[in-house]
Motif scaffolding. Structure first.
Motif, PDB file in Angstrom:
ATOM      1  N   ARG A 165      25.639  47.367  25.967  1.00  0.00           N
ATOM      2  CA  ARG A 165      25.508  45.934  26.256  1.00  0.00           C
ATOM      3  C   ARG A 165      26.834  45.484  26.856  1.00  0.00           C
ATOM      4  N   LEU A 166      26.812  45.012  28.102  1.00  0.00           N
ATOM      5  CA  LEU A 166      28.035  44.659  28.823  1.00  0.00           C
ATOM      6  C   LEU A 166      27.980  43.194  29.252  1.00  0.00           C
ATOM      7  N   TYR A 167      29.041  42.463  28.941  1.00  0.00           N
ATOM      8  CA  TYR A 167      29.233  41.099  29.427  1.00  0.00           C
ATOM      9  C   TYR A 167      30.361  41.140  30.459  1.00  0.00           C
ATOM     10  N   CYS A 168      30.035  40.912  31.724  1.00  0.00           N
ATOM     11  CA  CYS A 168      31.003  41.046  32.810  1.00  0.00           C
ATOM     12  C   CYS A 168      31.422  39.662  33.306  1.00  0.00           C
ATOM     13  N   LEU A 169      32.729  39.471  33.455  1.00  0.00           N
ATOM     14  CA  LEU A 169      33.286  38.238  33.994  1.00  0.00           C
ATOM     15  C   LEU A 169      34.172  38.600  35.169  1.00  0.00           C
ATOM     16  N   GLN A 170      34.103  37.803  36.241  1.00  0.00           N
ATOM     17  CA  GLN A 170      34.886  38.057  37.439  1.00  0.00           C
ATOM     18  C   GLN A 170      35.678  36.815  37.802  1.00  0.00           C
ATOM     19  N   GLN A 171      36.901  37.053  38.295  1.00  0.00           N
ATOM     20  CA  GLN A 171      37.776  35.954  38.702  1.00  0.00           C
ATOM     21  C   GLN A 171      38.508  36.395  39.959  1.00  0.00           C
ATOM     22  N   SER A 172      38.490  35.549  41.000  1.00  0.00           N
ATOM     23  CA  SER A 172      39.131  35.935  42.254  1.00  0.00           C
ATOM     24  C   SER A 172      39.391  34.704  43.110  1.00  0.00           C
ATOM     25  N   LYS A 173      40.183  34.893  44.158  1.00  0.00           N
ATOM     26  CA  LYS A 173      40.382  33.881  45.183  1.00  0.00           C
ATOM     27  C   LYS A 173      39.840  34.434  46.502  1.00  0.00           C
TER      28      LYS A 173
ATOM     29  N   MET B 216      40.658  44.800  34.303  1.00  0.00           N
ATOM     30  CA  MET B 216      41.167  45.556  35.443  1.00  0.00           C
ATOM     31  C   MET B 216      41.235  44.641  36.666  1.00  0.00           C
ATOM     32  N   PHE B 217      41.999  45.094  37.673  1.00  0.00           N
ATOM     33  CA  PHE B 217      42.216  44.323  38.886  1.00  0.00           C
ATOM     34  C   PHE B 217      41.871  45.180  40.095  1.00  0.00           C
ATOM     35  N   PHE B 218      41.240  44.560  41.070  1.00  0.00           N
ATOM     36  CA  PHE B 218      40.985  45.203  42.349  1.00  0.00           C
ATOM     37  C   PHE B 218      41.806  44.491  43.406  1.00  0.00           C
ATOM     38  N   THR B 219      42.615  45.248  44.130  1.00  0.00           N
ATOM     39  CA  THR B 219      43.465  44.699  45.184  1.00  0.00           C
ATOM     40  C   THR B 219      43.080  45.336  46.494  1.00  0.00           C
ATOM     41  N   GLN B 220      42.712  44.514  47.478  1.00  0.00           N
ATOM     42  CA  GLN B 220      42.299  45.034  48.773  1.00  0.00           C
ATOM     43  C   GLN B 220      43.503  45.599  49.487  1.00  0.00           C
ATOM     44  N   GLY B 221      43.407  46.864  49.910  1.00  0.00           N
ATOM     45  CA  GLY B 221      44.507  47.510  50.614  1.00  0.00           C
ATOM     46  C   GLY B 221      44.355  47.395  52.115  1.00  0.00           C
ATOM     47  N   ASP B 222      45.076  48.252  52.818  1.00  0.00           N
ATOM     48  CA  ASP B 222      45.064  48.241  54.281  1.00  0.00           C
ATOM     49  C   ASP B 222      44.262  49.409  54.834  1.00  0.00           C
ATOM     50  N   GLU B 223      43.236  49.833  54.092  1.00  0.00           N
ATOM     51  CA  GLU B 223      42.418  50.930  54.574  1.00  0.00           C
ATOM     52  C   GLU B 223      41.601  50.493  55.795  1.00  0.00           C
ATOM     53  N   SER B 224      40.951  51.443  56.390  1.00  0.00           N
ATOM     54  CA  SER B 224      40.148  51.148  57.570  1.00  0.00           C
ATOM     55  C   SER B 224      38.985  50.239  57.187  1.00  0.00           C
ATOM     56  N   GLU B 225      38.445  49.598  58.197  1.00  0.00           N
ATOM     57  CA  GLU B 225      37.370  48.651  57.941  1.00  0.00           C
ATOM     58  C   GLU B 225      36.080  49.337  57.520  1.00  0.00           C
TER      59      GLU B 225
ATOM     60  N   PHE C 105      46.798  27.835  32.884  1.00  0.00           N
ATOM     61  CA  PHE C 105      45.648  28.694  33.120  1.00  0.00           C
ATOM     62  C   PHE C 105      46.033  29.768  34.130  1.00  0.00           C
ATOM     63  N   GLU C 106      45.825  31.002  33.768  1.00  0.00           N
ATOM     64  CA  GLU C 106      46.283  32.123  34.587  1.00  0.00           C
ATOM     65  C   GLU C 106      45.329  32.352  35.738  1.00  0.00           C
ATOM     66  N   MET C 107      45.858  32.371  36.946  1.00  0.00           N
ATOM     67  CA  MET C 107      45.061  32.605  38.148  1.00  0.00           C
ATOM     68  C   MET C 107      45.435  33.948  38.750  1.00  0.00           C
ATOM     69  N   THR C 108      44.483  34.522  39.462  1.00  0.00           N
ATOM     70  CA  THR C 108      44.747  35.797  40.129  1.00  0.00           C
ATOM     71  C   THR C 108      45.488  35.563  41.434  1.00  0.00           C
ATOM     72  N   LEU C 109      46.128  36.601  41.920  1.00  0.00           N
ATOM     73  CA  LEU C 109      46.816  36.524  43.195  1.00  0.00           C
ATOM     74  C   LEU C 109      45.796  36.516  44.325  1.00  0.00           C
ATOM     75  N   PRO C 110      46.147  35.978  45.486  1.00  0.00           N
ATOM     76  CA  PRO C 110      45.216  36.019  46.630  1.00  0.00           C
ATOM     77  C   PRO C 110      44.885  37.456  47.001  1.00  0.00           C
ATOM     78  N   GLY C 111      43.627  37.710  47.297  1.00  0.00           N
ATOM     79  CA  GLY C 111      43.202  39.056  47.653  1.00  0.00           C
ATOM     80  C   GLY C 111      42.995  39.968  46.466  1.00  0.00           C
ATOM     81  N   THR C 112      42.836  39.398  45.263  1.00  0.00           N
ATOM     82  CA  THR C 112      42.701  40.209  44.052  1.00  0.00           C
ATOM     83  C   THR C 112      41.460  39.769  43.281  1.00  0.00           C
ATOM     84  N   LEU C 113      40.734  40.743  42.800  1.00  0.00           N
ATOM     85  CA  LEU C 113      39.591  40.495  41.924  1.00  0.00           C
ATOM     86  C   LEU C 113      39.960  40.924  40.511  1.00  0.00           C
ATOM     87  N   ARG C 114      39.735  40.035  39.573  1.00  0.00           N
ATOM     88  CA  ARG C 114      39.987  40.337  38.169  1.00  0.00           C
ATOM     89  C   ARG C 114      38.650  40.517  37.466  1.00  0.00           C
TER      90      ARG C 114
END
Length: 472
Positions: free
Chosen positions: A403-411, A293-302, A218-227
């Protein structure tokens, strides 16, 4: 029952080993002085009555009911006991789907075939002197035990309810009342604890079995990543001026968002003719698309918060000469919460003053178009502080339904900064992103206003600040 006693007394009526066993028991019972109870008796799982009753169950109360194909199949299959063969651990994952099932496999697995043992508690409600007639036998209670150890009693124990009634047909219209009570011995605490241990062990083994079926692939996302998965559908377009519509769309990914190399971020629907529904002309596309798509948290300002991808689209029409016209532009921000979303997005198109432009649009097919479709919102190439649309003339057109079916996967984000902790709630508590994001927007606006107030205060003369402070 008295009927069985009369039947099995004659050895010639015994056909099966069970019948012969009943014959011997009846002979022993007569030597011991006969039966003490003539009214209440039982039919067990292997008796002739039980098999006949299970095959003749009705779904309705009609006297002319014909059993359906499913009812017949269930009557034949429900009590079948299968030979459970051990499955090797190496072959578990390969047998999740059977691509070419055999007839026997379909027969055994297409319907629920949990093994069931049945016992009927009967009552002989005939008048005295006429006991043993089948027409006076009535089912008082049915007890079933399935292969999972579940015991079903029907009707239920009487408890605080009134007694059950059986009204006989005939001249006297006799009414019999009876109660059903649970006379089992109360379970001791030690036995109950032992039973709970057995259940825990059983559930643990079942969990291991399911884990073996799924496997470790089962494929898991990397830490700090939203799928983010979006299974979408362009349902319809309504309210446009011309016929033969089609939709061109593409997805824009903000900073910190990425997509796999195989993912297509744009598409075009088929050309669809409209039909009149109420007051509008509606074109039903029912065009499916899938986005990953993937969202990866960067080192931007808070102070920065994540931006969500935007789906841009344009609706066009095709005339008899295969010339196209722009019917409308629109955009859609992908929902931030998982689940089903039905969205109707209004559109607009640029227009020119005068009738010449409309005549050109009707006869030649040309119409004003956006060079950059992201101009529907703030263009991605815009780097200034203010975007002016002064003098840009538009016209409201129709709308497009998605009509959108949205699924999210993250750690979880495990960093210690305050924003990362907030982002952990945003990305891992998937159900409440929309509510939380609104709170974050308010906090971000407050921080900006506070910074502007501090900058304005620093730019004021010191004497004015001291004067205002002394006045307060």
């Amino acid at each position: 029952s008295q009927f069985e006693v009369d039947l099995y007394q004659n050895e010639s009526a015994c056909q099966t080993p069970l019948d012969r066993q009943y014959h011997e028991e009846i002979l022993k019972l007569e030597k011991a002085g006969g039966r003490k109870n003539y009214r209440i008796f039982t039919y067990t799982d292997h008796d002739r009555f039980t098999n006949l009753e299970e095959h003749c169950q009705k779904v309705t109360d009609s006297d002319h009911e014909v059993p359906s194909y499913l009812a017949e199949r269930m009557a034949n299959v429900r009590r079948r006991r299968q030979d459970h063969r051990p499955i090797e651990a190496s072959s578990l994952k390969s047998k999740i789907v059977t691509w070419e099932p055999s007839e026997e496999f379909i027969k055994n697995n297409h319907v629920i075939n949990t093994p069931v043992q049945t016992m009927y508690i009967m009552g002989d409600l005939g008048p005295y002197g006429k006991l043993g007639h089948r027409e006076y036998e009535h089912v008082l209670c049915t007890i079933k035990v399935d292969g999972n150890g579940v015991i079903t009693v029907k009707p239920d124990f009487t408890g605080t309810k009134g007694a059950y009634r059986i009204e006989l047909d005939g001249e006297k219209r006799e009414v019999w009342k009876y109660t059903i009570e649970n006379a089992s011995v109360q379970v001791q605490p030690e036995e109950e604890e032992r039973e709970q241990c057995v259940f825990r062990d059983l559930y643990g083994r079942h969990k291991e079995y399911l884990s073996g079926l799924v496997g470790s692939e089962f494929e898991m996302t990397l830490p700090g990543t939203l799928r983010l998965f979006v299974n979408g559908e362009i349902v319809s377009a309504q309210g446009y001026e011309y016929d033969n519509l089609y939709v061109h769309f593409f997805l824009e990914l903000p900073n910190q968002w990425s997509s796999p190399a195989f993912q297509q971020l744009s598409g075009v629907t088929q050309t669809c003719a409209t039909k009149t529904v109420g007051w509008d002309n509606v074109a039903y596309f029912c065009y499916p698309f899938t986005l990953e798509m993937f969202f990866t948290q960067g080192d931007e300002s808070e102070d920065s918060l994540p931006q969500w991808p935007v789906l841009y689209f344009e609706v066009l029409s095709l005339d008899f000469w295969q010339r196209y016209r722009v019917e409308g532009y629109g955009s859609l921000v992908l929902p931030a919460s998982p689940g089903l979303h039905m969205l109707t997005i209004p559109t607009w198109r640029p227009v020119e003053l005068g009738t010449v432009a409309e005549l050109r649009r009707f006869f030649i097919g040309g119409s004003p178009e956006l060079e950059d479709i992201t101009y529907v919102r703030i263009p991605s190439t815009f780097k200034g502080e203010r975007l002016s649309r002064f003098g840009f003339r538009t016209e409201t057109t129709g709308s497009v339904t998605f009509r959108l079916y949205c699924l999210q996967q993250s750690k979880a984000f495990l960093e210690t900064s305050a924003l990362r902790q907030r982002m952990q709630s945003v990305l891992d508590r998937l159900g409440g992103f929309s509510q939380q994001s609104s709170v974050y927007n308010v906090l971000e606006a407050f921080q900006r206003a506070r910074r502007r107030m501090q900058e304005a205060r620093e730019s004021l003369p010191q004497d004015l600040i001291s004067t205002s402070a002394s006045t307060v």
